[in-house]
Scaffold this motif. Structure first.
Motif, PDB file in Angstrom:
ATOM      1  N   ALA A  85      -3.893   6.551  -0.365  1.00  0.00           N
ATOM      2  CA  ALA A  85      -3.134   6.787   0.857  1.00  0.00           C
ATOM      3  C   ALA A  85      -2.559   8.201   0.901  1.00  0.00           C
ATOM      4  CB  ALA A  85      -2.025   5.746   0.992  1.00  0.00           C
ATOM      5  N   LYS A  86      -2.040   8.685  -0.216  1.00  0.00           N
ATOM      6  CA  LYS A  86      -1.411  10.012  -0.225  1.00  0.00           C
ATOM      7  C   LYS A  86      -2.441  11.106   0.050  1.00  0.00           C
ATOM      8  CE  LYS A  86      -1.634  10.314  -5.305  1.00  0.00           C
ATOM      9  NZ  LYS A  86      -0.806  10.409  -6.544  1.00  0.00           N
ATOM     10  N   LEU A  87      -3.670  10.934  -0.399  1.00  0.00           N
ATOM     11  CA  LEU A  87      -4.711  11.924  -0.143  1.00  0.00           C
ATOM     12  C   LEU A  87      -5.135  11.909   1.318  1.00  0.00           C
ATOM     13  CD1 LEU A  87      -6.947  11.483  -3.324  1.00  0.00           C
ATOM     14  CD2 LEU A  87      -5.278  13.291  -2.847  1.00  0.00           C
ATOM     15  N   LEU A  88      -5.254  10.728   1.876  1.00  0.00           N
ATOM     16  CA  LEU A  88      -5.631  10.610   3.286  1.00  0.00           C
ATOM     17  C   LEU A  88      -4.577  11.242   4.183  1.00  0.00           C
ATOM     18  CD1 LEU A  88      -7.428   9.501   5.566  1.00  0.00           C
ATOM     19  CD2 LEU A  88      -6.193   7.329   5.355  1.00  0.00           C
TER      20      LEU A  88
ATOM     21  N   PHE B 164      -7.985  -4.242  -2.678  1.00  0.00           N
ATOM     22  CA  PHE B 164      -7.442  -3.443  -3.776  1.00  0.00           C
ATOM     23  C   PHE B 164      -5.933  -3.616  -3.918  1.00  0.00           C
ATOM     24  CE2 PHE B 164     -11.336  -1.267  -2.642  1.00  0.00           C
ATOM     25  CZ  PHE B 164     -11.860  -0.871  -3.862  1.00  0.00           C
ATOM     26  N   ASP B 165      -5.435  -3.361  -5.128  1.00  0.00           N
ATOM     27  CA  ASP B 165      -4.000  -3.161  -5.374  1.00  0.00           C
ATOM     28  C   ASP B 165      -3.124  -4.329  -4.922  1.00  0.00           C
ATOM     29  OD1 ASP B 165      -4.836  -0.650  -6.199  1.00  0.00           O
ATOM     30  OD2 ASP B 165      -4.498   0.222  -4.223  1.00  0.00           O
ATOM     31  N   LEU B 166      -3.574  -5.541  -5.102  1.00  0.00           N
ATOM     32  CA  LEU B 166      -2.789  -6.679  -4.623  1.00  0.00           C
ATOM     33  C   LEU B 166      -1.484  -6.844  -5.378  1.00  0.00           C
ATOM     34  CD1 LEU B 166      -5.531  -9.394  -4.013  1.00  0.00           C
ATOM     35  CD2 LEU B 166      -4.621  -7.699  -2.453  1.00  0.00           C
ATOM     36  N   SER B 167      -1.386  -6.269  -6.563  1.00  0.00           N
ATOM     37  CA  SER B 167      -0.170  -6.451  -7.360  1.00  0.00           C
ATOM     38  C   SER B 167       0.895  -5.399  -7.064  1.00  0.00           C
ATOM     39  CB  SER B 167      -0.519  -6.394  -8.857  1.00  0.00           C
ATOM     40  OG  SER B 167      -1.075  -5.125  -9.182  1.00  0.00           O
ATOM     41  N   LYS B 168       0.547  -4.364  -6.285  1.00  0.00           N
ATOM     42  CA  LYS B 168       1.488  -3.282  -6.047  1.00  0.00           C
ATOM     43  C   LYS B 168       2.625  -3.721  -5.124  1.00  0.00           C
ATOM     44  CE  LYS B 168      -1.424   0.746  -6.834  1.00  0.00           C
ATOM     45  NZ  LYS B 168      -0.575   1.245  -7.905  1.00  0.00           N
ATOM     46  N   THR B 169       3.793  -3.115  -5.312  1.00  0.00           N
ATOM     47  CA  THR B 169       4.907  -3.359  -4.402  1.00  0.00           C
ATOM     48  C   THR B 169       4.610  -2.661  -3.085  1.00  0.00           C
ATOM     49  OG1 THR B 169       6.432  -3.412  -6.247  1.00  0.00           O
ATOM     50  CG2 THR B 169       7.379  -3.056  -4.069  1.00  0.00           C
TER      51      THR B 169
ATOM     52  N   ILE C 149      -0.702   6.783   8.301  1.00  0.00           N
ATOM     53  CA  ILE C 149       0.621   7.412   8.318  1.00  0.00           C
ATOM     54  C   ILE C 149       1.645   6.480   8.957  1.00  0.00           C
ATOM     55  CG2 ILE C 149       1.987   9.292   9.312  1.00  0.00           C
ATOM     56  CD1 ILE C 149      -0.469  11.094   9.027  1.00  0.00           C
ATOM     57  N   ALA C 150       1.249   5.828  10.049  1.00  0.00           N
ATOM     58  CA  ALA C 150       2.164   4.925  10.748  1.00  0.00           C
ATOM     59  C   ALA C 150       2.523   3.705   9.910  1.00  0.00           C
ATOM     60  CB  ALA C 150       1.546   4.490  12.077  1.00  0.00           C
ATOM     61  N   LEU C 151       1.568   3.180   9.154  1.00  0.00           N
ATOM     62  CA  LEU C 151       1.813   1.985   8.341  1.00  0.00           C
ATOM     63  C   LEU C 151       2.598   2.289   7.065  1.00  0.00           C
ATOM     64  CD1 LEU C 151      -1.642   0.191   8.707  1.00  0.00           C
ATOM     65  CD2 LEU C 151       0.562  -0.728   9.418  1.00  0.00           C
ATOM     66  N   ARG C 152       2.554   3.549   6.607  1.00  0.00           N
ATOM     67  CA  ARG C 152       3.294   3.976   5.416  1.00  0.00           C
ATOM     68  C   ARG C 152       3.081   3.048   4.210  1.00  0.00           C
ATOM     69  NH1 ARG C 152       9.381   4.702   6.839  1.00  0.00           N
ATOM     70  NH2 ARG C 152       9.419   5.338   4.643  1.00  0.00           N
ATOM     71  N   PRO C 153       1.845   2.917   3.761  1.00  0.00           N
ATOM     72  CA  PRO C 153       1.614   2.129   2.537  1.00  0.00           C
ATOM     73  C   PRO C 153       2.108   2.899   1.321  1.00  0.00           C
ATOM     74  CG  PRO C 153      -0.411   3.189   3.223  1.00  0.00           C
ATOM     75  CD  PRO C 153       0.600   3.487   4.302  1.00  0.00           C
ATOM     76  N   ASP C 154       2.138   2.236   0.182  1.00  0.00           N
ATOM     77  CA  ASP C 154       2.471   2.917  -1.059  1.00  0.00           C
ATOM     78  C   ASP C 154       1.516   4.106  -1.216  1.00  0.00           C
ATOM     79  OD1 ASP C 154       2.000   3.479  -4.014  1.00  0.00           O
ATOM     80  OD2 ASP C 154       3.718   2.116  -4.128  1.00  0.00           O
ATOM     81  N   PRO C 155       2.053   5.314  -1.493  1.00  0.00           N
ATOM     82  CA  PRO C 155       1.199   6.507  -1.573  1.00  0.00           C
ATOM     83  C   PRO C 155       0.044   6.381  -2.561  1.00  0.00           C
ATOM     84  CG  PRO C 155       3.507   7.128  -1.556  1.00  0.00           C
ATOM     85  CD  PRO C 155       3.475   5.639  -1.704  1.00  0.00           C
ATOM     86  N   ASN C 156       0.224   5.598  -3.603  1.00  0.00           N
ATOM     87  CA  ASN C 156      -0.823   5.448  -4.614  1.00  0.00           C
ATOM     88  C   ASN C 156      -1.753   4.268  -4.362  1.00  0.00           C
ATOM     89  OD1 ASN C 156      -0.085   7.668  -6.344  1.00  0.00           O
ATOM     90  ND2 ASN C 156       1.736   6.479  -6.898  1.00  0.00           N
TER      91      ASN C 156
END
Length: 470
Positions: free
Chosen positions: A349-352, A223-228, A304-311
């Motif tokens: 990610a933000k929901l998790l 998923f989301d390969l285009s996201k920063t 949480i440790a990896l801190r991906p983009d919240p969306n």
């Protein structure tokens, strides 16, 4: 042939004999057997390393465990004769076993230390001595036209020994592997036939003549390969290592990452969960099983440790054993092929990260419970219509529970292992194995691989999560 590892204060050296091929002890059929469409899915086209550590046995003083295991192995290969063959690839990537009786690789080795010098901590994943105890024989790691098993028996100066086995996952899953190893142990102790007779019947898990995909199999999507992404996300992590090869990455990101990153950038560490820690996690989601709660905890702490983009979309993929799930086409007792499918819990990610772990546990439970006859047929059909895809890599965490199959119960006549389990540790994968202590027989252990800074943050989050609630 010798190899050493200096891990102060222990200088651990192993001297190995020349690898030999162990063939069935009696004549076996020469034929070609297609694997099932779950056997040759992309995710299981790899080799799995297993270690088992055994103490010296006073009753077996002077006896050679390597000889006993070798003899049991040759007898077991009569019943499991496809394991003595070689795999070739047929039309449309279909894997087929050429049952030619060429045999499996066997190595005898001697270590220069006592078993107790290694220490209990080093016996559990990720074992720092894996390369000493399960050496890679050149030319043996491929899926096509390679031995399907590599076995190494390493004797310690005290009389104890380690059994290392690397098996081709396309031939069997964890339950099938333990069934085979138990057959070796039974035959090594003198019985005439294994207590569980092996069943092939791979046609039971073959795609339908008219494939129909009826489920959304998110575990195979990136998923989301285009996201920063942040610097420690997958794409940026590759760029900063100077190992980037865009063409290889595009063709197989999973293999590229495991080969080029894990040994240079990631650290590997194991985490044990005793009854107290497991109960502290379970108390936070009482409606869930211990497995669901533990997976939810690990998934949330790691994210949480990896801190991906919240969306961004994140996944937790679990491996579901379908032997007890199927109703219409139950698998016979003794079936030792891959009777497993992937199922994924998916969220943002933000929901998790912001919700309690009961939120994640509910998603995991729903993903697990969706597996039924129709789901298995859908995923089997997906394999043949989508080029036998691998599981997703980006922002995916795959957990497999190997704690219930009895790795630490296999007795070749020297007693049960001190410790036994799967020893493969890589980015994005967690193997759960049993971790029994004198005072606590229900423990679990999981080994993970993460970049150093991320590992520190993961440990911090895990300590908070496993602290007993006041």
């Amino acid at each position: 042939m010798a190899s050493c590892l200096l891990s102060a204060p222990l200088l651990f050296c192993v001297t190995r004999s020349k690898p030999q091929l162990i063939v069935p002890s009696a004549s076996t059929p020469h034929q070609q057997k297609p694997l099932s469409d779950l056997d040759d899915q992309g995710t299981v086209r790899l080799h799995i390393p297993v270690l088992m550590f055994y103490r010296n046995s006073v009753e077996r003083r002077g006896e050679d465990p390597a000889m006993a295991i070798k003899e049991g192995l040759a007898k077991a290969l009569v019943f499991y004769y496809p394991l003595a063959g070689r795999i070739f690839e047929g039309e449309n990537g279909k894997l087929i076993v050429n049952c030619n009786g060429k045999g499996v690789l066997f190595v005898e080795a001697k270590a220069n230390v006592k078993l107790e010098q290694i220490g209990d901590k080093s016996m559990q994943p990720p074992c720092p001595y894996l390369k000493q105890l399960l050496n890679t024989v050149p030319g043996s790691k491929g899926i096509i036209d390679c031995p399907l098993l590599l076995i190494q028996v390493t004797r310690f100066t005290c009389g104890g020994f380690a059994l290392g086995i690397r098996f081709n996952h396309t031939m069997m899953d964890a339950q099938g592997f333990i069934q085979f190893v138990n057959a070796v142990s039974e035959l090594a102790k003198g019985v005439s036939a294994p207590s569980t007779f092996p069943i092939w019947e791979r046609g039971l898990l073959t795609a339908r003549s008219t494939p129909t995909i009826t489920y959304e199999h998110n575990q195979f999507k990136d998923f989301d390969l285009s996201k920063t992404t942040r610097w420690w996300d997958f794409e940026k992590l590759l760029r900063i290592t100077k190992f980037i090869n865009v063409q290889k990455l595009a063709s197989d990101p999973c293999v590229f990452f495991s080969k080029n990153i894990c040994h240079s950038l990631l650290i590997k560490r194991s985490f044990t969960f005793g009854s107290r820690e497991l109960q502290a996690i379970k108390d936070q989601c009482p409606a869930s099983t211990t497995f669901e709660a533990l997976c939810a905890c690990l998934w949330k702490c790691r994210t949480i440790a990896l801190r991906p983009d919240p969306n961004s979309t994140v996944l937790l993929t679990i491996i579901v054993n379908i032997r007890e799930k199927l109703q219409d086409s139950k698998l016979p007792l003794g079936y030792y092929g891959n009777a497993i499918v992937l199922a994924a819990a998916v969220t943002k990610a933000k929901l998790l990260c912001s919700n309690p772990i009961s939120y994640a546990a509910k998603l995991i439970r729903e993903a697990k419970n969706i597996v039924n006859d129709d789901y298995v047929k859908s995923i089997t059909d997906l394999m043949v219509t989508s080029g036998r895809p691998r599981g997703a890599v980006l922002r995916n965490f795959l957990i497999t529970d190997n704690s219930r199959f009895g790795y630490d119960d296999v007795d070749f006549g020297w007693g049960k292992p001190i410790f036994g389990g799967v020893y493969g540790v890589g980015y994005g994968v967690g193997f759960l194995v049993s971790h029994k202590r004198m005072e606590d027989t229900k423990g679990k252990l999981v080994a993970l691989a993460l970049p150093p800074l991320i590992m520190g943050k993961f440990q911090y989050e895990l300590r908070k999560m496993t602290r007993a609630q006041k």
